[in-house]
Structure formats: structure tokens, C-alpha cells
Scaffold this motif. Structure first.
Motif, PDB file in Angstrom:
ATOM      1  N   PRO A  24      69.953 -76.445  67.808  1.00  0.00           N
ATOM      2  CA  PRO A  24      70.697 -75.222  68.107  1.00  0.00           C
ATOM      3  C   PRO A  24      70.698 -74.863  69.586  1.00  0.00           C
TER       4      PRO A  24
ATOM      5  N   ARG B 214      79.100 -74.838  64.147  1.00  0.00           N
ATOM      6  CA  ARG B 214      77.852 -75.152  63.442  1.00  0.00           C
ATOM      7  C   ARG B 214      78.196 -75.465  61.993  1.00  0.00           C
TER       8      ARG B 214
ATOM      9  N   ASP C 229      69.192 -70.137  62.401  1.00  0.00           N
ATOM     10  CA  ASP C 229      69.616 -70.351  63.780  1.00  0.00           C
ATOM     11  C   ASP C 229      69.757 -69.018  64.497  1.00  0.00           C
TER      12      ASP C 229
END
Length: 383
Positions: free
Chosen positions: A18, A33, A45
Motif C-alpha cells: 500500500p 486497489r 489499508d
């Protein structure tokens, strides 16, 4: 922005990947993502700034095929999984890079994609240990200690991987070809420690851990507690800076041992500690600010953004949820980063939007949704 127009698919993972995606997004890349279903996945995240979320269940029959199709129009894929995971899904680099020869396939793992430990589980402390760096961290007569999980996960992992992606993008300009990046956190951390390796023969590290110049051995490279329970950091290495430190402490250098008298360091530390504890952090800042004594306050997360230096530079930013985080670095003169000020995405929030951009028709999206291959998460429905 520097990476404007670059399409990145970041497979959802833990901290290092991330951060890699965050760096690319902050500097202009369109980062998506790829999350698992919001029904089964938990949002972990906290580095989703500037990203969009598409939810694909890779365990469903059409899940891997959906991701494979997305990769045909992507510039970068960030793979955070252990070796062999994507190969089992038919999504290894031999397949995806054949589909899209321009694809940069970035594989970020702890131990790398080959070697005895390649398929073994681990965390920052383990990668730090195998890199050799952990053996250098710690005070005298104490066990080695890991400084949170910054070194291996983020510096040796996320940042090194992002750097690799950017270099691969640059090389692709001339070759027209993508490539596979094997970013190992062990090797990334070891590479970060190049100075330690190259400086071993100049006397910086020839004493036991915790007794050297830069590892808390020296009284003039240390932290000290102040009267108000806060701390001051001292880094007065050079003689001219050390002289200003001694002056600010109200000491007479003529009555003190030589700065580099190793045997006197423990006693000098006690002397410095006894002096620093007599004034508050703010009072020491009044004495040492605007000098070259290399003395600065140890700022907490609560006060770092409001410190005059950081405030003047705009070093920290606040999003629309009033969350404070560091501004992207470094600062560019012509194509600066323009980080998003919106909240991080919900899992699956942009599924339909992203699929349409990547060439899926509304009918195909509807079918994938009915088969539970993809999920859409409408934030308004959760209010």
C-alpha cells in the motif's frame, strides 16, 4: 504531475505494498486497489489516499480472468503475495506479461522470489534480522531491537519497490517493454545499509553495539529527557558544532575531556542528562534554535504539524476527514505532487467505474456482479 496517465493495479495487501501504491498515487498515477469482496474482506489499508477500490473475488471461476483482462490495459501491477500465489491462479508474469508486453510486474515480498526462505512467512523484524541490519540496532548490553516496522516494511520494501517501478517506467520509454521486478524487503533493507557496510573500515563501527558514534554510544549523539517529561535530540558530531553544544549547556570545554575520549563517554552522558533535565524542552529550544549545535526537540505526532518549521513548509496536510498525514516528498518545482484530500476509498467503492474505464461493457459488469465475481460498495447505502 510526474506520473500522470500511468495506470497501476495494486493487489490489496499489508503495509509495504500500500505504501508503494500511495507514493505512485501521490505523484499522479491512477492507482486502483484491487480488493477482495467487501463481504469477506476487512479494510486494512490506511494508505489509500488518492486510490480507487475495485472488489474482485479471485476465488470465483471468473475472478482471475477479470484481473487478467484488467492487466492488459494496465502499466503496473503490484503483487504483494508470497511466491506462487498468483501462478496458482494463472496470473503469473509469464502469462500477464505475454498478454501485455509493456506491463511492469512488481513483486514485493519479504525474502524475494528465490532462496531458502522464499516461501516462508515473516514480518519486518524477520526481514530486518536476515538483512544484517538488526544486529546493529540497540543500546549497550541490550538485545537488538526493531525500530517499529519502518525499515524493512516501508523503506526497504514499499519505497524501494516504488523506486523500481519508476525506473522500469523510465526504461520502458526507450525499450517499449515492461519487466518483472523482484523487490525483496531483506535485500532492500540491506541496500539501505550500504553506508554501514562501506564505513566499517573507517572506525565508525569497530566497538560493540551501543558504544559507537552513531548508535547511542556518544553523549553528543543521543536523546535526553527534559524537565517537562519531553525529549531533546542531540547530534553535535563535528567539533565546531560540539563547541556550540557545550556553550549552550553552560559548560567550560577546557574543564572537559576530549570530545572523542571514548572512556569518558558514559560519564559525559550522565553529566549531559543532569543538565538537560533542569529545563523544559521549550527552554532548550530557546537556547539552541538558530544555532549550529544540532539540538532539536523530539516532536510527537500531536505537535509535529504545528511546529514552526514544518508549518512554514506545509510539511503536513489534512484531508476532508480532518486526518493529518505527511505531505508527499520530495517537492518538485514543476510537476509537484497533488495528493488527494478525500477520505480513503471503501472496499469496492469504484468497481463499476473502473471496469468501464478498462473496457468492460455494462452487460459484462452486470453478469460479473450477478455471479458474485465483483462487488460494488455504495457508501451512501451505509450512511
Amino acid at each position: 504531475m510526474a506520473l500522470h496517465g500511468v495506470r497501476v493495479l495494486e493487489l490489496a495487501g499489508l503495509a509495504p505494498a500500500p505504501l508503494c501504491g500511495l507514493v505512485l498515487a501521490d505523484f499522479g498515477a491512477q492507482v486502483v486497489r484491487v480488493d477482495r469482496s467487501p463481504r469477506t474482506a476487512v479494510a486494512t489499508d490506511v494508505q489509500g489516499r488518492g486510490k480507487r477500490s475495485l472488489a474482485v473475488d479471485l476465488k470465483q471461476p471468473l475472478g482471475p480472468a477479470t484481473l487478467r483482462r484488467l492487466c492488459q490495459k494496465a502499466d503496473v501491477l503490484i503483487d504483494p503475495f508470497r511466491p506462487g500465489v498468483l501462478e496458482k491462479l494463472g496470473l503469473g508474469p509469464d502469462i500477464l506479461c505475454h498478454d501485455n508486453p509493456k506491463l511492469i510486474y512488481a513483486r514485493l515480498t519479504g525474502f524475494g522470489h528465490a532462496g531458502k526462505y522464499a516461501k516462508m512467512a515473516g514480518h519486518d523484524i524477520n526481514y530486518l534480522a536476515v538483512s544484517g541490519v538488526l544486529s546493529k540496532l540497540g543500546r549497550k548490553d541490550e538485545n537488538p531491537y526493531a525500530p517499529i516496522n519502518l525499515l524493512a516494511d516501508f523503506a526497504g520494501g514499499g519505497v524501494m519497490c516504488a523506486m523500481g517501478v519508476i525506473m522500469a517506467l523510465y526504461e520502458r520509454v526507450t525499450s517499449g517493454k515492461g519487466q518483472v521486478i523482484d523487490a525483496s524487503m531483506v535485500e532492500g533493507t540491506a541496500y539501505l545499509s550500504s553506508f554501514l557496510w562501506k564505513s566499517q573500515n573507517i572506525g565508525l563501527w569497530n566497538r560493540p553495539r551501543g558504544e559507537n558514534l552513531l548508535d547511542s554510544g556518544a553523549p553528543f549523539y543521543e536523546t535526553y529527557k527534559t524537565a517537562d517529561g519531553k525529549y531533546i535530540a542531540v547530534g553535535a558530531l563535528e567539533p565546531q558544532f560540539y563547541a556550540q553544544l557545550i556553550s549552550g549547556l553552560g559548560l567550560d570545554s577546557r574543564k572537559l575531556p576530549s570530545q572523542m575520549s571514548f572512556s569518558d563517554w558514559p560519564e559525559m552522558k550522565k553529566m549531559f542528562a543532569d543538565i538537560f533535565i533542569k529545563k523544559t524542552q521549550a527552554e532548550w529550544c530557546e537556547i539552541f534554535d538558530d544555532t549550529d549545535a544540532c539540538v532539536t526537540p523530539v516532536l510527537t505526532f500531536d505537535d509535529v504539524a504545528s511546529h514552526p518549521h514544518n508549518k512554514e513548509r506545509g510539511s503536513f496536510l489534512k484531508n476532508d476527514q480532518e486526518e493529518i498525514s505527511p505531505r508527499p516528498s520530495p517537492v518538485f518545482s514543476r510537476t509537484p505532487a497533488t495528493p488527494s484530500f478525500k477520505r480513503d476509498p471503501f472496499i469496492g467503492e469504484h468497481t463499476k467505474e473502473v471496469l468501464l474505464e478498462y473496457g468492460f461493457t455494462k452487460e459484462e459488469i452486470s453478469k460479473l456482479h450477478s455471479l458474485k465475481v465483483i462487488e460494488s460498495n455504495n457508501p451512501k447505502a451505509n450512511l
